[in-house]
Scaffold this active site. Structure first.
Site, mmCIF file in Angstrom:
data_model
loop_
_atom_site.group_PDB
_atom_site.id
_atom_site.type_symbol
_atom_site.label_atom_id
_atom_site.label_comp_id
_atom_site.label_asym_id
_atom_site.label_seq_id
_atom_site.Cartn_x
_atom_site.Cartn_y
_atom_site.Cartn_z
ATOM 1 C CE1 TYR A 64 25.541 -13.506 0.853
ATOM 2 C CE2 TYR A 64 25.356 -15.467 1.762
ATOM 3 C CZ TYR A 64 24.521 -14.288 1.514
ATOM 4 O OH TYR A 64 23.442 -14.025 1.639
ATOM 5 N NE ARG A 67 26.312 -16.599 6.590
ATOM 6 C CZ ARG A 67 25.251 -16.689 5.832
ATOM 7 N NH1 ARG A 67 24.657 -15.614 5.189
ATOM 8 N NH2 ARG A 67 24.294 -17.711 6.111
ATOM 9 C CD GLN A 99 13.783 -20.235 7.317
ATOM 10 O OE1 GLN A 99 13.354 -19.023 6.889
ATOM 11 N NE2 GLN A 99 14.042 -20.759 8.572
ATOM 12 C CG ASN A 100 20.190 -23.198 8.944
ATOM 13 O OD1 ASN A 100 19.790 -21.980 9.171
ATOM 14 N ND2 ASN A 100 19.901 -24.059 9.825
ATOM 15 C CG ASP A 102 24.535 -24.377 8.183
ATOM 16 O OD1 ASP A 102 24.119 -23.908 9.272
ATOM 17 O OD2 ASP A 102 24.250 -25.581 7.593
ATOM 18 C CG HIS A 117 16.480 -19.269 2.345
ATOM 19 N ND1 HIS A 117 16.492 -18.920 3.700
ATOM 20 C CD2 HIS A 117 15.401 -19.364 1.946
ATOM 21 C CE1 HIS A 117 15.106 -18.583 3.862
ATOM 22 N NE2 HIS A 117 14.336 -18.996 2.788
ATOM 23 C CB CYS A 125 26.896 -17.775 -14.329
ATOM 24 S SG CYS A 125 27.099 -16.514 -15.248
ATOM 25 C CB SER A 198 13.211 -15.263 13.935
ATOM 26 O OG SER A 198 13.514 -15.028 12.641
ATOM 27 C CG LEU A 223 17.688 -19.895 22.190
ATOM 28 C CD1 LEU A 223 18.991 -19.077 22.368
ATOM 29 C CD2 LEU A 223 17.546 -21.097 23.025
HETATM 30 C C1 BV8 Z 1 10.146 -13.922 -1.843
HETATM 31 C C2 BV8 Z 1 19.833 -15.799 2.207
HETATM 32 C C3 BV8 Z 1 9.039 -13.247 -3.916
HETATM 33 C C4 BV8 Z 1 20.566 -17.065 2.752
HETATM 34 C C5 BV8 Z 1 17.730 -15.239 3.336
HETATM 35 C C6 BV8 Z 1 9.415 -7.187 -0.964
HETATM 36 C C7 BV8 Z 1 9.555 -7.962 -2.194
HETATM 37 C C8 BV8 Z 1 9.612 -9.246 -2.407
HETATM 38 C C9 BV8 Z 1 9.563 -10.027 -1.201
HETATM 39 C C10 BV8 Z 1 9.398 -9.535 0.033
HETATM 40 C C11 BV8 Z 1 9.195 -7.928 0.065
HETATM 41 N N1 BV8 Z 1 9.185 -7.763 1.439
HETATM 42 C C12 BV8 Z 1 8.940 -8.966 2.138
HETATM 43 C C13 BV8 Z 1 9.230 -9.719 1.371
HETATM 44 C C14 BV8 Z 1 9.273 -11.196 1.512
HETATM 45 C C15 BV8 Z 1 10.736 -11.676 2.024
HETATM 46 C C16 BV8 Z 1 10.609 -11.574 3.589
HETATM 47 O O1 BV8 Z 1 10.022 -12.500 3.918
HETATM 48 N N2 BV8 Z 1 11.066 -10.531 4.255
HETATM 49 C C17 BV8 Z 1 10.902 -10.461 5.605
HETATM 50 C C18 BV8 Z 1 12.492 -9.961 6.147
HETATM 51 C C19 BV8 Z 1 9.934 -9.863 6.074
HETATM 52 N N3 BV8 Z 1 11.105 -12.932 1.424
HETATM 53 C C20 BV8 Z 1 11.556 -13.178 0.336
HETATM 54 O O2 BV8 Z 1 12.259 -12.189 -0.251
HETATM 55 C C21 BV8 Z 1 11.994 -14.423 -0.150
HETATM 56 N N4 BV8 Z 1 11.508 -14.143 -1.529
HETATM 57 O O3 BV8 Z 1 9.554 -13.384 -1.081
HETATM 58 O O4 BV8 Z 1 10.106 -13.903 -3.253
HETATM 59 C C22 BV8 Z 1 8.903 -13.288 -5.163
HETATM 60 C C23 BV8 Z 1 8.254 -14.153 -5.733
HETATM 61 C C24 BV8 Z 1 8.154 -14.280 -7.079
HETATM 62 C C25 BV8 Z 1 8.781 -13.707 -8.076
HETATM 63 C C26 BV8 Z 1 9.909 -12.788 -7.203
HETATM 64 C C27 BV8 Z 1 9.777 -12.521 -5.902
HETATM 65 C C28 BV8 Z 1 13.270 -14.754 -0.096
HETATM 66 C C29 BV8 Z 1 13.707 -15.107 1.502
HETATM 67 C C30 BV8 Z 1 15.010 -15.590 1.440
HETATM 68 C C31 BV8 Z 1 15.909 -14.457 1.912
HETATM 69 N N5 BV8 Z 1 17.273 -15.086 2.028
HETATM 70 N N6 BV8 Z 1 18.918 -15.384 3.494
HETATM 71 C C32 BV8 Z 1 21.615 -16.721 3.695
HETATM 72 O O5 BV8 Z 1 22.390 -15.476 3.590
HETATM 73 O O6 BV8 Z 1 21.795 -17.626 4.737
HETATM 74 S S1 BV8 Z 1 16.831 -14.938 4.712
HETATM 75 C C33 BV8 Z 1 17.827 -15.368 6.085
HETATM 76 O O7 BV8 Z 1 16.795 -15.413 7.229
HETATM 77 C C34 BV8 Z 1 18.366 -16.664 6.422
HETATM 78 O O8 BV8 Z 1 18.352 -17.590 5.130
HETATM 79 C C35 BV8 Z 1 17.509 -17.315 7.373
HETATM 80 O O9 BV8 Z 1 17.645 -18.809 7.250
HETATM 81 C C36 BV8 Z 1 16.282 -16.802 7.243
HETATM 82 C C37 BV8 Z 1 15.428 -16.739 8.541
HETATM 83 O O10 BV8 Z 1 16.084 -16.502 9.635
HETATM 84 P P1 BV8 Z 1 16.398 -17.663 10.859
HETATM 85 O O11 BV8 Z 1 16.863 -18.756 10.076
HETATM 86 O O12 BV8 Z 1 14.917 -17.748 11.464
HETATM 87 O O13 BV8 Z 1 17.196 -17.195 11.840
HETATM 88 P P2 BV8 Z 1 17.043 -16.134 12.917
HETATM 89 O O14 BV8 Z 1 18.392 -15.150 13.393
HETATM 90 O O15 BV8 Z 1 15.982 -15.064 12.341
HETATM 91 O O16 BV8 Z 1 16.368 -16.642 14.308
HETATM 92 C C38 BV8 Z 1 17.127 -17.640 14.985
HETATM 93 C C39 BV8 Z 1 16.001 -18.419 15.922
HETATM 94 O O17 BV8 Z 1 16.732 -19.350 16.321
HETATM 95 C C40 BV8 Z 1 15.410 -17.445 16.965
HETATM 96 O O18 BV8 Z 1 14.137 -17.913 17.036
HETATM 97 C C41 BV8 Z 1 16.372 -18.051 18.154
HETATM 98 O O19 BV8 Z 1 15.367 -17.987 19.224
HETATM 99 C C42 BV8 Z 1 16.624 -19.365 17.808
HETATM 100 N N7 BV8 Z 1 17.632 -20.109 18.478
HETATM 101 C C43 BV8 Z 1 18.884 -19.363 18.772
HETATM 102 N N8 BV8 Z 1 19.802 -20.166 19.351
HETATM 103 C C44 BV8 Z 1 19.171 -21.296 19.389
HETATM 104 C C45 BV8 Z 1 17.790 -21.203 18.869
HETATM 105 N N9 BV8 Z 1 16.790 -22.125 18.819
HETATM 106 C C46 BV8 Z 1 17.094 -23.444 19.067
HETATM 107 N N10 BV8 Z 1 18.411 -23.687 19.914
HETATM 108 C C47 BV8 Z 1 19.243 -22.772 20.070
HETATM 109 N N11 BV8 Z 1 20.606 -23.060 20.604
#
Ligand code: BV8
Length: 253
Positions: A64, A67, A99-100, A102, A117, A125, A198, A223
């Site tokens: 982190y 980043r 979701q960013n 930054d 996020h 803490c 995504s 993309l």
């Molecule tokens: C929750 C931290 C429940 C910040 C992130 C088991 C237990 C609990 C929950 C779960 C579980 N199993 C699954 C879940 C749900 C889980 C989840 O969704 N998992 C996924 C992987 C299946 N979600 C969670 O855990 C969430 N919490 O559900 O809690 C709960 C409720 C009550 C009590 C207790 C628990 C929490 C989710 C937050 C996770 N934190 N990151 C950081 O480090 O930055 S997620 C991480 O992925 C980032 O935050 C990021 O924002 C996020 C999504 O990614 P994207 O932003 O979409 O980026 P990506 O690279 O994937 O895609 C980029 C896109 O941009 C592409 O489409 C590409 O085509 C496009 N692109 C690229 N260049 C360009 C462009 N578009 C335009 N122009 C360009 N130039």
């Protein structure tokens, strides 16, 4: 459906914009799932979790604070600025959910937005929850402890980030739900626009479903088609710095 149909945004349009890592890609910041989605060989899902912090806080702080350094050196791009233009056009009928972590939207001038996020620019803490503004990097052992804790020993400071399996702030979720409900009941046009995400991470990936149910027209810019592409009326493939300024220009026209 992939096409080149732009949303028509006027001052009576309700506009909910959801952004992800892709909107910051043209500012030079890596996305999560582009380019293999690995960091030092680690999947984000393996670093952005409370377990990872318990197991190896130094690794998570390295991830982190690196980043933080990269985001500090980055500048908002034309897509971030176009989102600000749309906010100025739609006014109180506008909400940005990013979701960013930054901070580039805020540096571009966005004010009607929530960082669902968390933020790279705050630490928290892990014991008492106290948060502080924090721009320090690198963060290396000896790792920071909370100086406000009454517990002995004091709690460890962690990034103020929502990690996988951690809940999103209910006030944020309630705010998004209220915005969608109000926009849907307004009788005025309602546009949902996802940019650079995504569509893999919940609950944010499900906001488009709720917006559709409330009568929104739905667009996404990426993309490649996102995982939830079938929820969008229009999928605009290509860089955000191409499509967002075009949407602003069409609105101003
Ligand atoms: C929750 C931290 C429940 C910040 C992130 C088991 C237990 C609990 C929950 C779960 C579980 N199993 C699954 C879940 C749900 C889980 C989840 O969704 N998992 C996924 C992987 C299946 N979600 C969670 O855990 C969430 N919490 O559900 O809690 C709960 C409720 C009550 C009590 C207790 C628990 C929490 C989710 C937050 C996770 N934190 N990151 C950081 O480090 O930055 S997620 C991480 O992925 C980032 O935050 C990021 O924002 C996020 C999504 O990614 P994207 O932003 O979409 O980026 P990506 O690279 O994937 O895609 C980029 C896109 O941009 C592409 O489409 C590409 O085509 C496009 N692109 C690229 N260049 C360009 C462009 N578009 C335009 N122009 C360009 N130039």
């Amino acid at each position: 459906m992939t096409d080149e149909v732009l949303p028509v945004i006027t001052s009576s349009t309700w506009l909910l914009v959801v952004t992800g890592a892709g909107i910051s890609a043209e500012s030079g910041l890596a996305t999560f799932r582009g380019g293999g989605g690995l960091w030092e060989g680690h999947r984000v899902e393996d670093v952005a979790t409370p377990d990872a912090f318990r197991r190896n806080p130094a690794l998570v702080w390295r991830f982190y604070s690196e980043r933080r350094r990269q985001a500090m050196a980055a500048e908002p791009n034309a897509a971030h600025h176009a989102v600000v233009d749309l906010e100025h056009l739609a006014g109180t009928r506008f909400l940005l959910v990013t979701q960013n972590v930054d901070g580039l939207h805020r540096r571009a001038g966005s004010r009607r937005g929530v960082e669902i996020h968390g933020s790279l620019w705050r630490s928290r803490c892990a014991t008492c929850g106290r948060t502080v503004e924090d721009t320090s990097y690198p963060v290396e052992p000896p790792l920071p402890w909370c100086d406000g804790c009454t517990t002995d020993p004091p709690g460890p400071m962690r990034p103020d980030i929502v990690w996988f399996t951690e809940p999103i702030d209910m006030r944020v979720l309630e705010g998004v739900a209220r915005f969608i409900e109000t926009a849907g009941a307004s009788g005025d046009p309602f546009v949902f626009l996802a940019v650079g995400t995504s569509g893999l991470v919940y609950p944010t990936a499900a906001f488009v479903d709720a917006a559709r149910l409330a009568g929104a027209g739905t667009w996404c810019i990426a993309l490649e088609p996102p995982a939830n592409a079938d929820q969008f009326d229009h999928v605009l493939l290509g860089p955000a710095t191409r499509w967002l300024p075009a949407i602003v220009e069409a609105a101003a026209g």
